[in-house]
Scaffold this motif. Structure first.
Motif, mmCIF file in Angstrom:
data_model
loop_
_atom_site.group_PDB
_atom_site.id
_atom_site.type_symbol
_atom_site.label_atom_id
_atom_site.label_comp_id
_atom_site.label_asym_id
_atom_site.label_seq_id
_atom_site.Cartn_x
_atom_site.Cartn_y
_atom_site.Cartn_z
ATOM 1 N N ARG A 160 -8.265 8.980 11.038
ATOM 2 C CA ARG A 160 -7.956 7.580 11.313
ATOM 3 C C ARG A 160 -7.273 6.916 10.122
ATOM 4 O O ARG A 160 -6.453 6.006 10.278
ATOM 5 N N ALA A 161 -7.609 7.351 8.915
ATOM 6 C CA ALA A 161 -7.038 6.741 7.712
ATOM 7 C C ALA A 161 -5.523 6.824 7.699
ATOM 8 O O ALA A 161 -4.855 5.994 7.067
ATOM 9 N N ALA A 162 -4.960 7.813 8.388
ATOM 10 C CA ALA A 162 -3.507 7.959 8.417
ATOM 11 C C ALA A 162 -2.826 6.758 9.069
ATOM 12 O O ALA A 162 -1.651 6.486 8.805
ATOM 13 N N SER A 163 -3.566 6.029 9.891
ATOM 14 C CA SER A 163 -2.979 4.870 10.582
ATOM 15 C C SER A 163 -3.249 3.555 9.853
ATOM 16 O O SER A 163 -2.852 2.493 10.334
ATOM 17 N N ILE A 164 -3.945 3.610 8.707
ATOM 18 C CA ILE A 164 -4.262 2.402 7.944
ATOM 19 C C ILE A 164 -3.483 2.449 6.632
ATOM 20 O O ILE A 164 -3.771 3.286 5.773
ATOM 21 N N PRO A 165 -2.484 1.608 6.471
ATOM 22 C CA PRO A 165 -1.649 1.668 5.261
ATOM 23 C C PRO A 165 -2.478 1.583 3.979
ATOM 24 O O PRO A 165 -3.366 0.751 3.853
ATOM 25 N N ASN A 166 -2.165 2.467 3.047
ATOM 26 C CA ASN A 166 -2.740 2.499 1.692
ATOM 27 C C ASN A 166 -4.196 2.931 1.626
ATOM 28 O O ASN A 166 -4.767 2.969 0.535
ATOM 29 N N LEU A 167 -4.832 3.248 2.749
ATOM 30 C CA LEU A 167 -6.215 3.712 2.721
ATOM 31 C C LEU A 167 -6.240 5.237 2.647
ATOM 32 O O LEU A 167 -5.538 5.918 3.387
ATOM 33 N N SER A 168 -7.064 5.763 1.751
ATOM 34 C CA SER A 168 -7.180 7.212 1.576
ATOM 35 C C SER A 168 -8.612 7.643 1.849
ATOM 36 O O SER A 168 -9.555 7.079 1.294
ATOM 37 N N ILE A 169 -8.777 8.633 2.717
ATOM 38 C CA ILE A 169 -10.088 9.232 2.982
ATOM 39 C C ILE A 169 -9.936 10.747 2.864
ATOM 40 O O ILE A 169 -9.127 11.357 3.565
ATOM 41 N N GLU A 170 -10.714 11.334 1.984
ATOM 42 C CA GLU A 170 -10.671 12.777 1.763
ATOM 43 C C GLU A 170 -12.046 13.369 2.042
ATOM 44 O O GLU A 170 -13.068 12.805 1.637
ATOM 45 N N ILE A 171 -12.085 14.487 2.728
ATOM 46 C CA ILE A 171 -13.327 15.221 2.962
ATOM 47 C C ILE A 171 -13.269 16.491 2.117
ATOM 48 O O ILE A 171 -12.350 17.297 2.255
ATOM 49 N N LYS A 172 -14.262 16.637 1.246
ATOM 50 C CA LYS A 172 -14.232 17.735 0.283
ATOM 51 C C LYS A 172 -15.477 18.600 0.421
ATOM 52 O O LYS A 172 -16.600 18.101 0.461
ATOM 53 N N ILE A 202 -13.565 7.665 -0.287
ATOM 54 C CA ILE A 202 -12.822 6.549 0.297
ATOM 55 C C ILE A 202 -12.271 5.695 -0.839
ATOM 56 O O ILE A 202 -13.015 5.287 -1.731
ATOM 57 N N THR A 203 -10.989 5.415 -0.815
ATOM 58 C CA THR A 203 -10.387 4.532 -1.807
ATOM 59 C C THR A 203 -9.103 3.945 -1.250
ATOM 60 O O THR A 203 -8.569 4.420 -0.245
ATOM 61 N N GLU A 214 -17.752 2.917 7.655
ATOM 62 C CA GLU A 214 -16.831 2.613 8.752
ATOM 63 C C GLU A 214 -16.660 1.115 8.966
ATOM 64 O O GLU A 214 -15.529 0.615 9.053
ATOM 65 N N GLU A 215 -17.762 0.390 9.043
ATOM 66 C CA GLU A 215 -17.697 -1.005 9.477
ATOM 67 C C GLU A 215 -17.302 -1.972 8.359
ATOM 68 O O GLU A 215 -16.595 -2.948 8.602
ATOM 69 N N ASP A 216 -17.781 -1.715 7.152
ATOM 70 C CA ASP A 216 -17.497 -2.655 6.076
ATOM 71 C C ASP A 216 -16.360 -2.209 5.169
ATOM 72 O O ASP A 216 -15.741 -3.049 4.525
ATOM 73 N N LEU A 217 -16.083 -0.918 5.089
ATOM 74 C CA LEU A 217 -15.016 -0.430 4.220
ATOM 75 C C LEU A 217 -13.756 -0.106 5.010
ATOM 76 O O LEU A 217 -12.712 -0.726 4.829
ATOM 77 N N ILE A 218 -13.840 0.855 5.899
ATOM 78 C CA ILE A 218 -12.647 1.323 6.623
ATOM 79 C C ILE A 218 -12.110 0.240 7.555
ATOM 80 O O ILE A 218 -10.908 -0.066 7.556
ATOM 81 N N ASN A 219 -12.990 -0.357 8.357
ATOM 82 C CA ASN A 219 -12.529 -1.374 9.310
ATOM 83 C C ASN A 219 -11.972 -2.620 8.627
ATOM 84 O O ASN A 219 -11.121 -3.314 9.181
ATOM 85 N N GLN A 220 -12.449 -2.917 7.427
ATOM 86 C CA GLN A 220 -12.063 -4.163 6.768
ATOM 87 C C GLN A 220 -10.973 -3.987 5.718
ATOM 88 O O GLN A 220 -10.493 -4.984 5.165
ATOM 89 N N TYR A 221 -10.605 -2.745 5.439
ATOM 90 C CA TYR A 221 -9.548 -2.546 4.442
ATOM 91 C C TYR A 221 -8.225 -3.120 4.956
ATOM 92 O O TYR A 221 -7.794 -2.848 6.075
ATOM 93 N N GLY A 222 -7.580 -3.922 4.127
ATOM 94 C CA GLY A 222 -6.337 -4.579 4.519
ATOM 95 C C GLY A 222 -6.552 -5.863 5.283
ATOM 96 O O GLY A 222 -5.583 -6.572 5.583
ATOM 97 N N ILE A 282 -13.036 -6.798 0.091
ATOM 98 C CA ILE A 282 -13.230 -5.360 0.309
ATOM 99 C C ILE A 282 -11.987 -4.598 -0.119
ATOM 100 O O ILE A 282 -12.066 -3.540 -0.767
ATOM 101 N N THR A 283 -10.828 -5.102 0.228
ATOM 102 C CA THR A 283 -9.573 -4.422 -0.114
ATOM 103 C C THR A 283 -9.396 -4.342 -1.622
ATOM 104 O O THR A 283 -9.052 -3.284 -2.171
ATOM 105 N N ALA A 284 -9.650 -5.458 -2.315
ATOM 106 C CA ALA A 284 -9.511 -5.467 -3.778
ATOM 107 C C ALA A 284 -10.481 -4.485 -4.415
ATOM 108 O O ALA A 284 -10.139 -3.794 -5.387
ATOM 109 N N MET A 285 -11.701 -4.411 -3.902
ATOM 110 C CA MET A 285 -12.691 -3.483 -4.446
ATOM 111 C C MET A 285 -12.274 -2.034 -4.224
ATOM 112 O O MET A 285 -12.310 -1.207 -5.141
ATOM 113 N N LEU A 286 -11.860 -1.702 -2.994
ATOM 114 C CA LEU A 286 -11.482 -0.322 -2.697
ATOM 115 C C LEU A 286 -10.231 0.109 -3.455
ATOM 116 O O LEU A 286 -10.099 1.286 -3.825
ATOM 117 N N ASP A 287 -9.315 -0.807 -3.702
ATOM 118 C CA ASP A 287 -8.108 -0.452 -4.448
ATOM 119 C C ASP A 287 -8.420 -0.075 -5.895
ATOM 120 O O ASP A 287 -7.601 0.566 -6.560
#
Length: 592
Positions: free
Chosen positions: A23-35, A58-59, A94-102, A107-112
């Motif tokens: 899903r992160a691919a559809s959210i500009p500037n959001l990066s999610i990596e599974i390691k 998540i960043t 999902e609800e507070d980070l991914i959904n609210q980024y941008g 939240i956006t400033a923190m994740l950036d």
């Protein structure tokens, strides 16, 4: 999970992680990596069995002038039977980070400027057993090697929260009995799950802030600008634990750690359970002591809710809204967790644009988010600064900006030089002791000329998740420093009783109940269910009758202490005997 529709299973969690990554691919500037960071015990023995240990990173990448990002790490599910923590972590992500980024500027400033690292299933083998064989109430991992004594199903394995390589052998904090719930393993970090988390955290937290010999140098404080927050989230007890845990002694950074906890308690109203402040019992080889002692990170343990198999109603209506704001505050403070919480918090209450100016109303106070009156929450605000389209942590051509100082509750900013569109504004306050608080972000939209004034949503703290596209304004209290701590944002949850007496069974797994007299007995009723006429069905492990009633038996008499002594539920003893005579041969078999 059968019987608990609000919780994802182990496999469901891993599938969800992959879904979020895609899903992160559809959210500009959001990066999610599974390691993949390692293997569970069963997979380390047989590659066709068990699970990979997966970390989710998540960043945001929307601020190109950011230097080194701060680190927030959280692990959940280290004790298999604790359903709530894993779901809280995934819902928050999902609800507070991914959904609210941008969308949400704060939240956006923190994740950036922050990397969020989540190991949601820290004991996947054990968790799978806890989901499919609930009657076991399994706490430990699935390691059964070297057993020379018979152990019940639920007591097999190693307690991973006694297996971390810091003060592993501290007296009274773990057990050498292989069947004990706090069995520490054959050596420090003997378990593959522990090794995976240890190695991963050593890679992500700064090496330069660590001590040369952390075991012998426990007295020296870390610098106040040391970076990183480490959370181990458990259930249950509604308390917050911080180092030291292997002994009732304060660390060199106790003032900073306690100040940070004090901010968390403002949001979730949990009890303090740290050294000389609600300390329960020693726990050696625990995650939070290891993270603080070895990495220099602010190590914390949250104990959520009031049951291992927490009911969905309480989870969704109390635990989530109580703890999302605390997690957000921890992430915002991760740049310097020993000093940032000592500074004033800024609450933006209104942003209004009028042509070529924007007026921002805000409150700044040392005790705005302080649950109790600690010495670090008593200072007056020295100054407040604002920054337009430039975060205080950012650098441009190798230099930062000092911002513009203002006084009072509002400031009007000239925006005539800005182009039409959305812009960010950042606030940061300093107290009389020189401590600089966390950054609070908001946004405004400059309209084309000849358009009516616009009031933008504020970023005053909210108490829970939202799936709405914007957060809208909240009615944050207005006060002048120092002030009485305001209430914690809107909530429809009923008022709770005191949580200052953590007398429920904590996840650290006491081998004995607290030695100090309880301050307040539990007010929520028994941990369990009343006797019922429903026939006992020993073969039905999905029944929710006995998992709750037997939830604390493996912790010796702590369960009876709560339900019988404090709550007078003597019928629990009769029910226990009925269960034992009916189901003992069905459930419990010796292993040789």
């Amino acid at each position: 999970i059968r019987g608990y529709p609000c919780y994802k299973s182990v496999r469901g969690t891993f599938d969800w992680m992959q879904d979020m990554s895609e899903r992160a691919a559809s959210i500009p500037n959001l990066s999610i990596e599974i390691k993949d960071i390692g293997d569970s015990y069963l997979k380390s023995v047989d590659s066709n069995d068990g699970y990979d240990m997966l970390a989710m990173i998540i960043t945001g990448n929307g601020a190109p002038s950011v230097g080194t990002k701060s680190v927030f790490f959280a692990m959940t599910g280290i004790h298999a039977r604790e359903y709530t923590p894993t779901e809280l972590a995934s819902r928050w992500a999902e609800e507070d980070l991914i959904n609210q980024y941008g969308i949400d500027t704060d939240i956006t400033a923190m994740l950036d400027r922050t990397e969020i690292h989540l190991v949601i299933q820290s004991n996947p083998d054990g968790r799978n057993l806890a989901e499919t064989q609930k009657w076991q109430l399994r706490r430990k991992n699935a390691n059964t090697e070297g057993k020379r004594v018979p152990c019940f199903f639920s007591t097999r394995g190693v307690d991973l929260n006694r297996n971390f390589p810091f003060r592993w052998e501290a007296p009274g904090g773990s057990s050498t009995n292989q069947c004990a719930q706090t069995y520490r393993g054959v050596k420090p970090a003997s378990e593959p799950e522990t090794q995976a988390i240890v190695n991963y955290c050593k890679d992500i937290f700064p090496a330069g802030q660590r001590k040369a010999d952390p075991t012998s140098d426990q007295e020296t404080a870390y610098r106040e600008d040391a970076m990183g927050v480490f959370f181990d989230i458990h259930s249950y007890g509604e308390i917050i634990i911080w180092p030291w845990g292997h002994q009732n002694k304060e660390t060199g950074n106790d003032s900073g750690l306690k100040t940070l906890v004090n901010k968390f308690v403002h949001f979730n109203r949990y009890g303090f359970a740290g050294p000389n402040n609600g300390f329960l019992y020693p726990a050696s080889g625990a995650t939070d002591d290891w993270a603080y002692g070895t990495l220099g990170a602010a190590g914390m343990t949250f104990e959520l809710g009031n049951s291992f198999y927490q009911d969905c109603n309480y989870f969704e209506n109390r635990i989530i809204p109580d703890n999302f704001p605390a997690l957000n505050y921890a992430a915002k403070s991760s740049k310097a967790p020993y000093s940032i919480p000592k500074g004033p918090d800024v609450i933006i209450t209104k942003i209004a644009v009028n042509g070529n100016s924007v007026t921002v109303e805000s409150v700044a106070s040392d005790n705005a988010f302080a649950a109790t009156s600690l010495p670090t929450s008593q200072q007056s605000v020295s100054n407040i600064r604002y920054f337009v389209d430039f975060h205080p942590y950012d650098r441009q051509d190798g230099a930062g900006q000092s911002g513009t100082v203002f006084t009072g509750r509002s400031v009007t900013i000239d925006i005539s030089d800005l182009v039409a569109g959305r812009h960010s504004v950042y606030f940061q306050a300093t107290d009389d002791d020189g401590y600089v608080g966390p950054v609070t972000a908001g946004f405004f939209v400059k309209q084309e000329t000849d358009t009516p004034p616009v009031t933008a949503p504020t970023n005053a703290p909210t108490r829970g998740p939202t799936n709405a596209p914007t957060r809208g304004s909240t009615n944050a209290p207005i006060s002048t420093p120092p002030v009485t701590a305001p209430t914690r944002g809107p909530t429809n949850a009923p008022t709770r009783g005191s949580t200052n007496a953590p007398i429920r069974e904590p996840t650290r797994g006491p081998t004995n109940p607290p030695t100090r007299d309880p301050i307040n007995p539990p007010t929520r009723g028994p941990i369990g269910r009343p006797t019922t006429s429903t026939p006992i069905e020993c073969s039905d492990s999905s029944s929710d009758l006995f998992p709750f009633d037997l939830v604390g038996i493996d912790q010796e008499y702590f369960w009876l202490l709560i339900n019988v002594v404090f709550n007078g539920k003597f019928n629990f003893i009769c029910e226990l005997l009925e269960f034992a005579t009916t189901c003992l041969n069905t459930y419990y078999k010796f292993e040789f």
